[in-house]
Design a protein around this motif. Structure first.
Motif, PDB file in Angstrom:
ATOM      1  N   VAL A 136      -4.139  28.382 -24.335  1.00 40.40           N
ATOM      2  CA  VAL A 136      -5.345  27.753 -23.791  1.00 40.40           C
ATOM      3  C   VAL A 136      -5.391  28.031 -22.290  1.00 40.40           C
ATOM      4  O   VAL A 136      -4.378  27.945 -21.595  1.00 40.40           O
ATOM      5  N   ALA A 137      -6.575  28.363 -21.798  1.00 43.22           N
ATOM      6  CA  ALA A 137      -6.777  28.582 -20.358  1.00 43.22           C
ATOM      7  C   ALA A 137      -8.131  28.026 -19.959  1.00 43.22           C
ATOM      8  O   ALA A 137      -9.052  27.934 -20.788  1.00 43.22           O
ATOM      9  N   VAL A 138      -8.252  27.630 -18.705  1.00 39.34           N
ATOM     10  CA  VAL A 138      -9.522  27.157 -18.168  1.00 39.34           C
ATOM     11  C   VAL A 138      -9.862  27.976 -16.923  1.00 39.34           C
ATOM     12  O   VAL A 138      -8.973  28.403 -16.182  1.00 39.34           O
ATOM     13  N   VAL A 139     -11.144  28.217 -16.736  1.00 41.51           N
ATOM     14  CA  VAL A 139     -11.636  28.892 -15.533  1.00 41.51           C
ATOM     15  C   VAL A 139     -12.601  27.934 -14.853  1.00 41.51           C
ATOM     16  O   VAL A 139     -13.664  27.625 -15.401  1.00 41.51           O
ATOM     17  N   SER A 140     -12.219  27.464 -13.681  1.00 45.54           N
ATOM     18  CA  SER A 140     -13.033  26.507 -12.942  1.00 45.54           C
ATOM     19  C   SER A 140     -13.234  27.014 -11.514  1.00 45.54           C
ATOM     20  O   SER A 140     -12.900  28.165 -11.194  1.00 45.54           O
ATOM     21  N   GLU A 141     -13.744  26.155 -10.650  1.00 40.91           N
ATOM     22  CA  GLU A 141     -13.907  26.520  -9.247  1.00 40.91           C
ATOM     23  C   GLU A 141     -12.568  26.825  -8.586  1.00 40.91           C
ATOM     24  O   GLU A 141     -12.501  27.516  -7.576  1.00 40.91           O
ATOM     25  N   ASP A 142     -11.488  26.302  -9.174  1.00 42.82           N
ATOM     26  CA  ASP A 142     -10.142  26.560  -8.652  1.00 42.82           C
ATOM     27  C   ASP A 142      -9.563  27.876  -9.160  1.00 42.82           C
ATOM     28  O   ASP A 142      -8.448  28.246  -8.792  1.00 42.82           O
TER      29      ASP A 142
END
Length: 244
Positions: free
Chosen positions: A212-218
């Motif tokens: 699982v991975a997330v792509v956000s403003e960070d």
């Protein structure tokens, strides 16, 4: 059309059958369907990518199984289908991302990157001596327009999605996404939905079997095994409460 006639149209990607089909592209789609499932979910805060990454043997090093890929600081990809084909597409996407930074001094747009990839895929459906890529990608990230999520197809067609599944068991997983997706999901809720969607097709699963991975403003961030395990525990707890 008898079988011998059909085989004649199987031999090249540049040949249409009399009913307008390119069999090699359809076979490539079947290769994607036989792959382990991957899921992408767009939220107002970013994009969630999740995939089954179960090892085929207890002797295989788990970290060597790559289903999620960081393409640039602001964009990632999930794959399904032939791993080697997906790896070539990921390498191409990474080169395009870096070329854009060097040439224009800014991150590449998610839609622009997707169309560069699908242009490459489409070329292999019309040139002799090649075969279509037997892989599909989910490309998710954040650019100047906000969070974006796209899916590619072995035909070279891009589509933008709010939530989508590719790979084995797509119909079941996509059905769960269509029932449970909400436009106002935050990233944590998006991760929970992605994990739960994958579990609709998987019977027994451990945290190490999911990526699982997330792509956000960070930027792009892969979740640790412990973080994935927390979401599995939450699901097990909620299932137990429902049974009571």
């Amino acid at each position: 059309m008898n079988r011998n006639d059909q085989q004649a149209y199987d031999r090249g990607t540049s040949l249409y059958s009399p009913d307008g089909r390119i069999y090699q592209v359809e076979y490539a789609r079947e290769a994607v369907k036989r792959g382990a499932p991957s899921v992408g979910i767009r939220t107002p805060d970013g994009v969630v990518l999740a995939a089954q990454s179960r090892a085929g043997s207890s002797l295989m090093v788990q970290e060597s199984i790559e289903k999620l890929h960081k393409l640039d600081d602001h964009v990632g990809a999930a794959s399904a289908g032939h791993v080697a084909d997906a790896r070539k597409l990921v390498d191409f996407a990474r080169r395009e991302s870096q070329t854009n930074r060097l040439r224009y001094g800014e991150p590449i747009g998610i839609e622009t990157l997707t169309k560069e990839i699908t242009d490459l895929i489409q070329e292999n459906t019309q040139r002799g001596g090649t075969r279509p890529y037997g892989a599909a990608l989910l490309i998710g990230g954040i650019d100047s327009t906000g969070p974006r999520l796209f899916g590619t197809d072995p035909s070279g067609t891009p589509h933008e999605w709010k939530a989508v599944a590719i790979g084995g068991g797509r119909e079941t997983i996509q059905g769960h996404l269509e029932e449970e997706y909400r436009p106002d999901l935050d990233l944590d809720a998006g991760v929970e939905l992605a994990v739960n969607a994958l579990l609709t097709e998987l019977e027994e699963v451990e945290a190490v079997d999911l990526s699982v991975a997330v792509v956000s403003e960070d930027g792009y961030r892969a979740l640790t095994v412990d973080e994935v395990d927390e979401h599995l525990d939450e699901r097990a707890t909620s299932d137990g409460e429902e049974d009571e």
